[in-house]
Design an enzyme around this catalytic site. Structure first.
Site, PDB file in Angstrom:
ATOM      1  N   HIS A  72     -43.264 -38.508  43.014  1.00  0.00           N
ATOM      2  CA  HIS A  72     -41.770 -38.692  42.931  1.00  0.00           C
ATOM      3  C   HIS A  72     -41.115 -37.192  42.603  1.00  0.00           C
ATOM      4  CE1 HIS A  72     -40.941 -42.954  42.524  1.00  0.00           C
ATOM      5  NE2 HIS A  72     -41.440 -42.903  43.342  1.00  0.00           N
ATOM      6  N   TYR A 200     -32.352 -45.452  37.534  1.00  0.00           N
ATOM      7  CA  TYR A 200     -31.966 -45.645  36.283  1.00  0.00           C
ATOM      8  C   TYR A 200     -30.588 -46.041  36.064  1.00  0.00           C
ATOM      9  CZ  TYR A 200     -36.165 -43.786  34.318  1.00  0.00           C
ATOM     10  OH  TYR A 200     -37.588 -43.377  34.028  1.00  0.00           O
ATOM     11  N   PRO A 292     -39.457 -47.557  26.594  1.00  0.00           N
ATOM     12  CA  PRO A 292     -40.139 -47.066  27.903  1.00  0.00           C
ATOM     13  C   PRO A 292     -38.943 -46.169  28.730  1.00  0.00           C
ATOM     14  CG  PRO A 292     -39.323 -49.512  27.698  1.00  0.00           C
ATOM     15  CD  PRO A 292     -39.003 -48.877  26.480  1.00  0.00           C
ATOM     16  N   LYS A 296     -42.458 -42.295  28.637  1.00  0.00           N
ATOM     17  CA  LYS A 296     -43.255 -41.279  28.096  1.00  0.00           C
ATOM     18  C   LYS A 296     -44.622 -41.985  27.033  1.00  0.00           C
ATOM     19  CE  LYS A 296     -41.223 -38.052  29.356  1.00  0.00           C
ATOM     20  NZ  LYS A 296     -42.021 -37.434  30.040  1.00  0.00           N
ATOM     21  N   TYR A 384     -38.658 -34.929  31.909  1.00  0.00           N
ATOM     22  CA  TYR A 384     -39.413 -36.134  32.672  1.00  0.00           C
ATOM     23  C   TYR A 384     -40.606 -35.883  33.093  1.00  0.00           C
ATOM     24  CZ  TYR A 384     -38.764 -40.545  34.923  1.00  0.00           C
ATOM     25  OH  TYR A 384     -39.019 -41.911  35.499  1.00  0.00           O
TER      26      TYR A 384
END
Length: 389
Positions: A72, A200, A292, A296, A384
């Protein structure tokens, strides 16, 4: 029984530590209170940072991951009518991979079994003795029979409810915790992902996340009340609510189907300090929990394993204790940064019950700033894909 490192907890962090140490000739015994099938049946995260991927390769268990994972290079952020992409690859030169925690654990079990490493399942009454001495040992029972392991060190990889953290006296241990006033309802379905990258999404109805495990297995989440139970939500009700919370272009092409797993997870931020007491070292959920949001949880466990593994190897190979002496300090420095990222991302996209009109305007301003500022996106992307160890 005698071993060099006794590991409490047969999840991915304990197994990864045992595999890494084995390749350096350091003997371990892993104690797990559940069965192998139970551990493999747990549905958990599937986003792996660069550091975790490299540890899997160093442990010699990355072949299947490298073949089957999905790389990704970015993620989609949406908030109301606002939608934008954050390009990890462009901003950091790195990416994350999607490879489920269950598959990570399966690969580690296979490696452990192939090398003849010992895992003791169905353990009860596990107790760590003499952690603050030069001769720690661990006692436990299986099927009513008592056992003892003498060891040099103990690694507590037994999760939030394990015994390792509780072994550290309250006079020494300090805990920091934030409980969030909502949970995540998660559904696993044998359907193709709605998008190549994660989505998200913040909306006036609450948060939603569109994720995946592979090309025919999707994982979706919606923010829900802590008073909800999975059985309160039919599949139809879940899909309808998810569609309301994600951008219309994705809602229109979402493929729905029967859920094969449905669960609700409360959200919390938690850290205990220190992560070392004598010859006992805490790793992963035994020492810290993150929401979540931002993926992480498993990755913070991996950073702990990195520091502990290298410290133990240094000790056994050179006799120098710098690595294990600095373990807690180094691990916590990175953990608190991951906690900050998870906390801030949770605040960015969720609806809180006590938010007023000003709070909502500030939340929208934060999203708008992230959307329009390359430096802010770079900071998000760095966090991230994973901060360096």
């Amino acid at each position: 029984m005698r071993t060099q490192v006794a590991i409490s907890g047969g999840g991915p962090s304990g197994l990864l530590l045992s595999q890494l140490l084995h390749r350096k000739g350091i003997d371990t015994v892993v104690l797990e209170r559940k069965t192998k099938d139970y551990v493999l049946g747990r549905i958990r995260a599937g986003i792996l940072e660069v550091g975790f991927v490299n540890l899997m390769r160093e442990a010699g268990v990355a072949d299947r991951m490298d073949k089957e994972c999905f790389a990704h290079d970015g993620t989609v952020i949406s908030f109301g009518e606002t939608q934008f992409n954050i390009d990890f690859k462009e901003l950091t030169g790195s990416n994350v991979v999607v490879y489920g925690q269950t598959e990570v654990t399966r690969d580690l079990y296979e490696a452990r079994e192939a090398m003849g490493g010992q895992i003791v399942f169905n353990t009860e009454n596990v107790t760590i003795h003499g952690a603050d001495s030069d001769a720690p040992h661990v006692t436990y029972s299986v099927d009513g029979t008592d056992h003892r392991i003498d060891c040099d060190y103990v690694a507590g990889c037994d999760g939030f409810h394990g015994i390792s953290r509780q072994t550290i006296p309250l006079s020494i241990r300090k805990e920091y915790e934030k409980l969030y006033p909502f949970g995540w309802l998660g559904v696993l379905s044998e359907t193709p992902p709605v998008n190549d990258e994660l989505i998200y999404s913040g909306s006036e109805r609450g948060f939603a996340l569109c994720s995946m495990r592979n090309e025919n297995l999707s994982r979706y989440y919606i923010q829900c009340s802590l008073s909800d139970a999975p059985e309160d939500w039919t599949d139809d009700a879940f899909w309808a609510e998810l569609k309301r919370r994600i951008p219309a272009e994705y809602a229109d092409k979402l493929v729905t189907g029967p859920s094969i797993e449905k669960s609700i997870a409360p959200l919390r931020s938690f850290v205990t300090e220190p992560m070392r007491w004598g010859r006992l070292f805490l790793c992963g959920d035994a020492a810290h929990i993150v929401p979540p949001t931002g993926a992480k949880g498993l990755n913070t466990a991996a950073s702990d394993i990195h520091y502990l593994y290298n410290g133990l190897v240094q000790m056994y190979e050179t006799g120098k204790s710098d690595g294990i002496d600095q373990y807690s300090e180094k691990a916590l420095a990175r953990i608190w940064k991951a906690e900050r990222f998870s906390w801030s991302t949770t605040n960015l996209l969720h609806r809180f019950p006590d938010q007023n009109a000003f709070d909502l305007k500030m939340q929208k301003a934060d999203v708008d700033f992230l959307r329009g500022n390359r430096e802010a996106q770079s900071v998000f992307a760095q966090n991230y894909v994973g901060l360096p160890y």
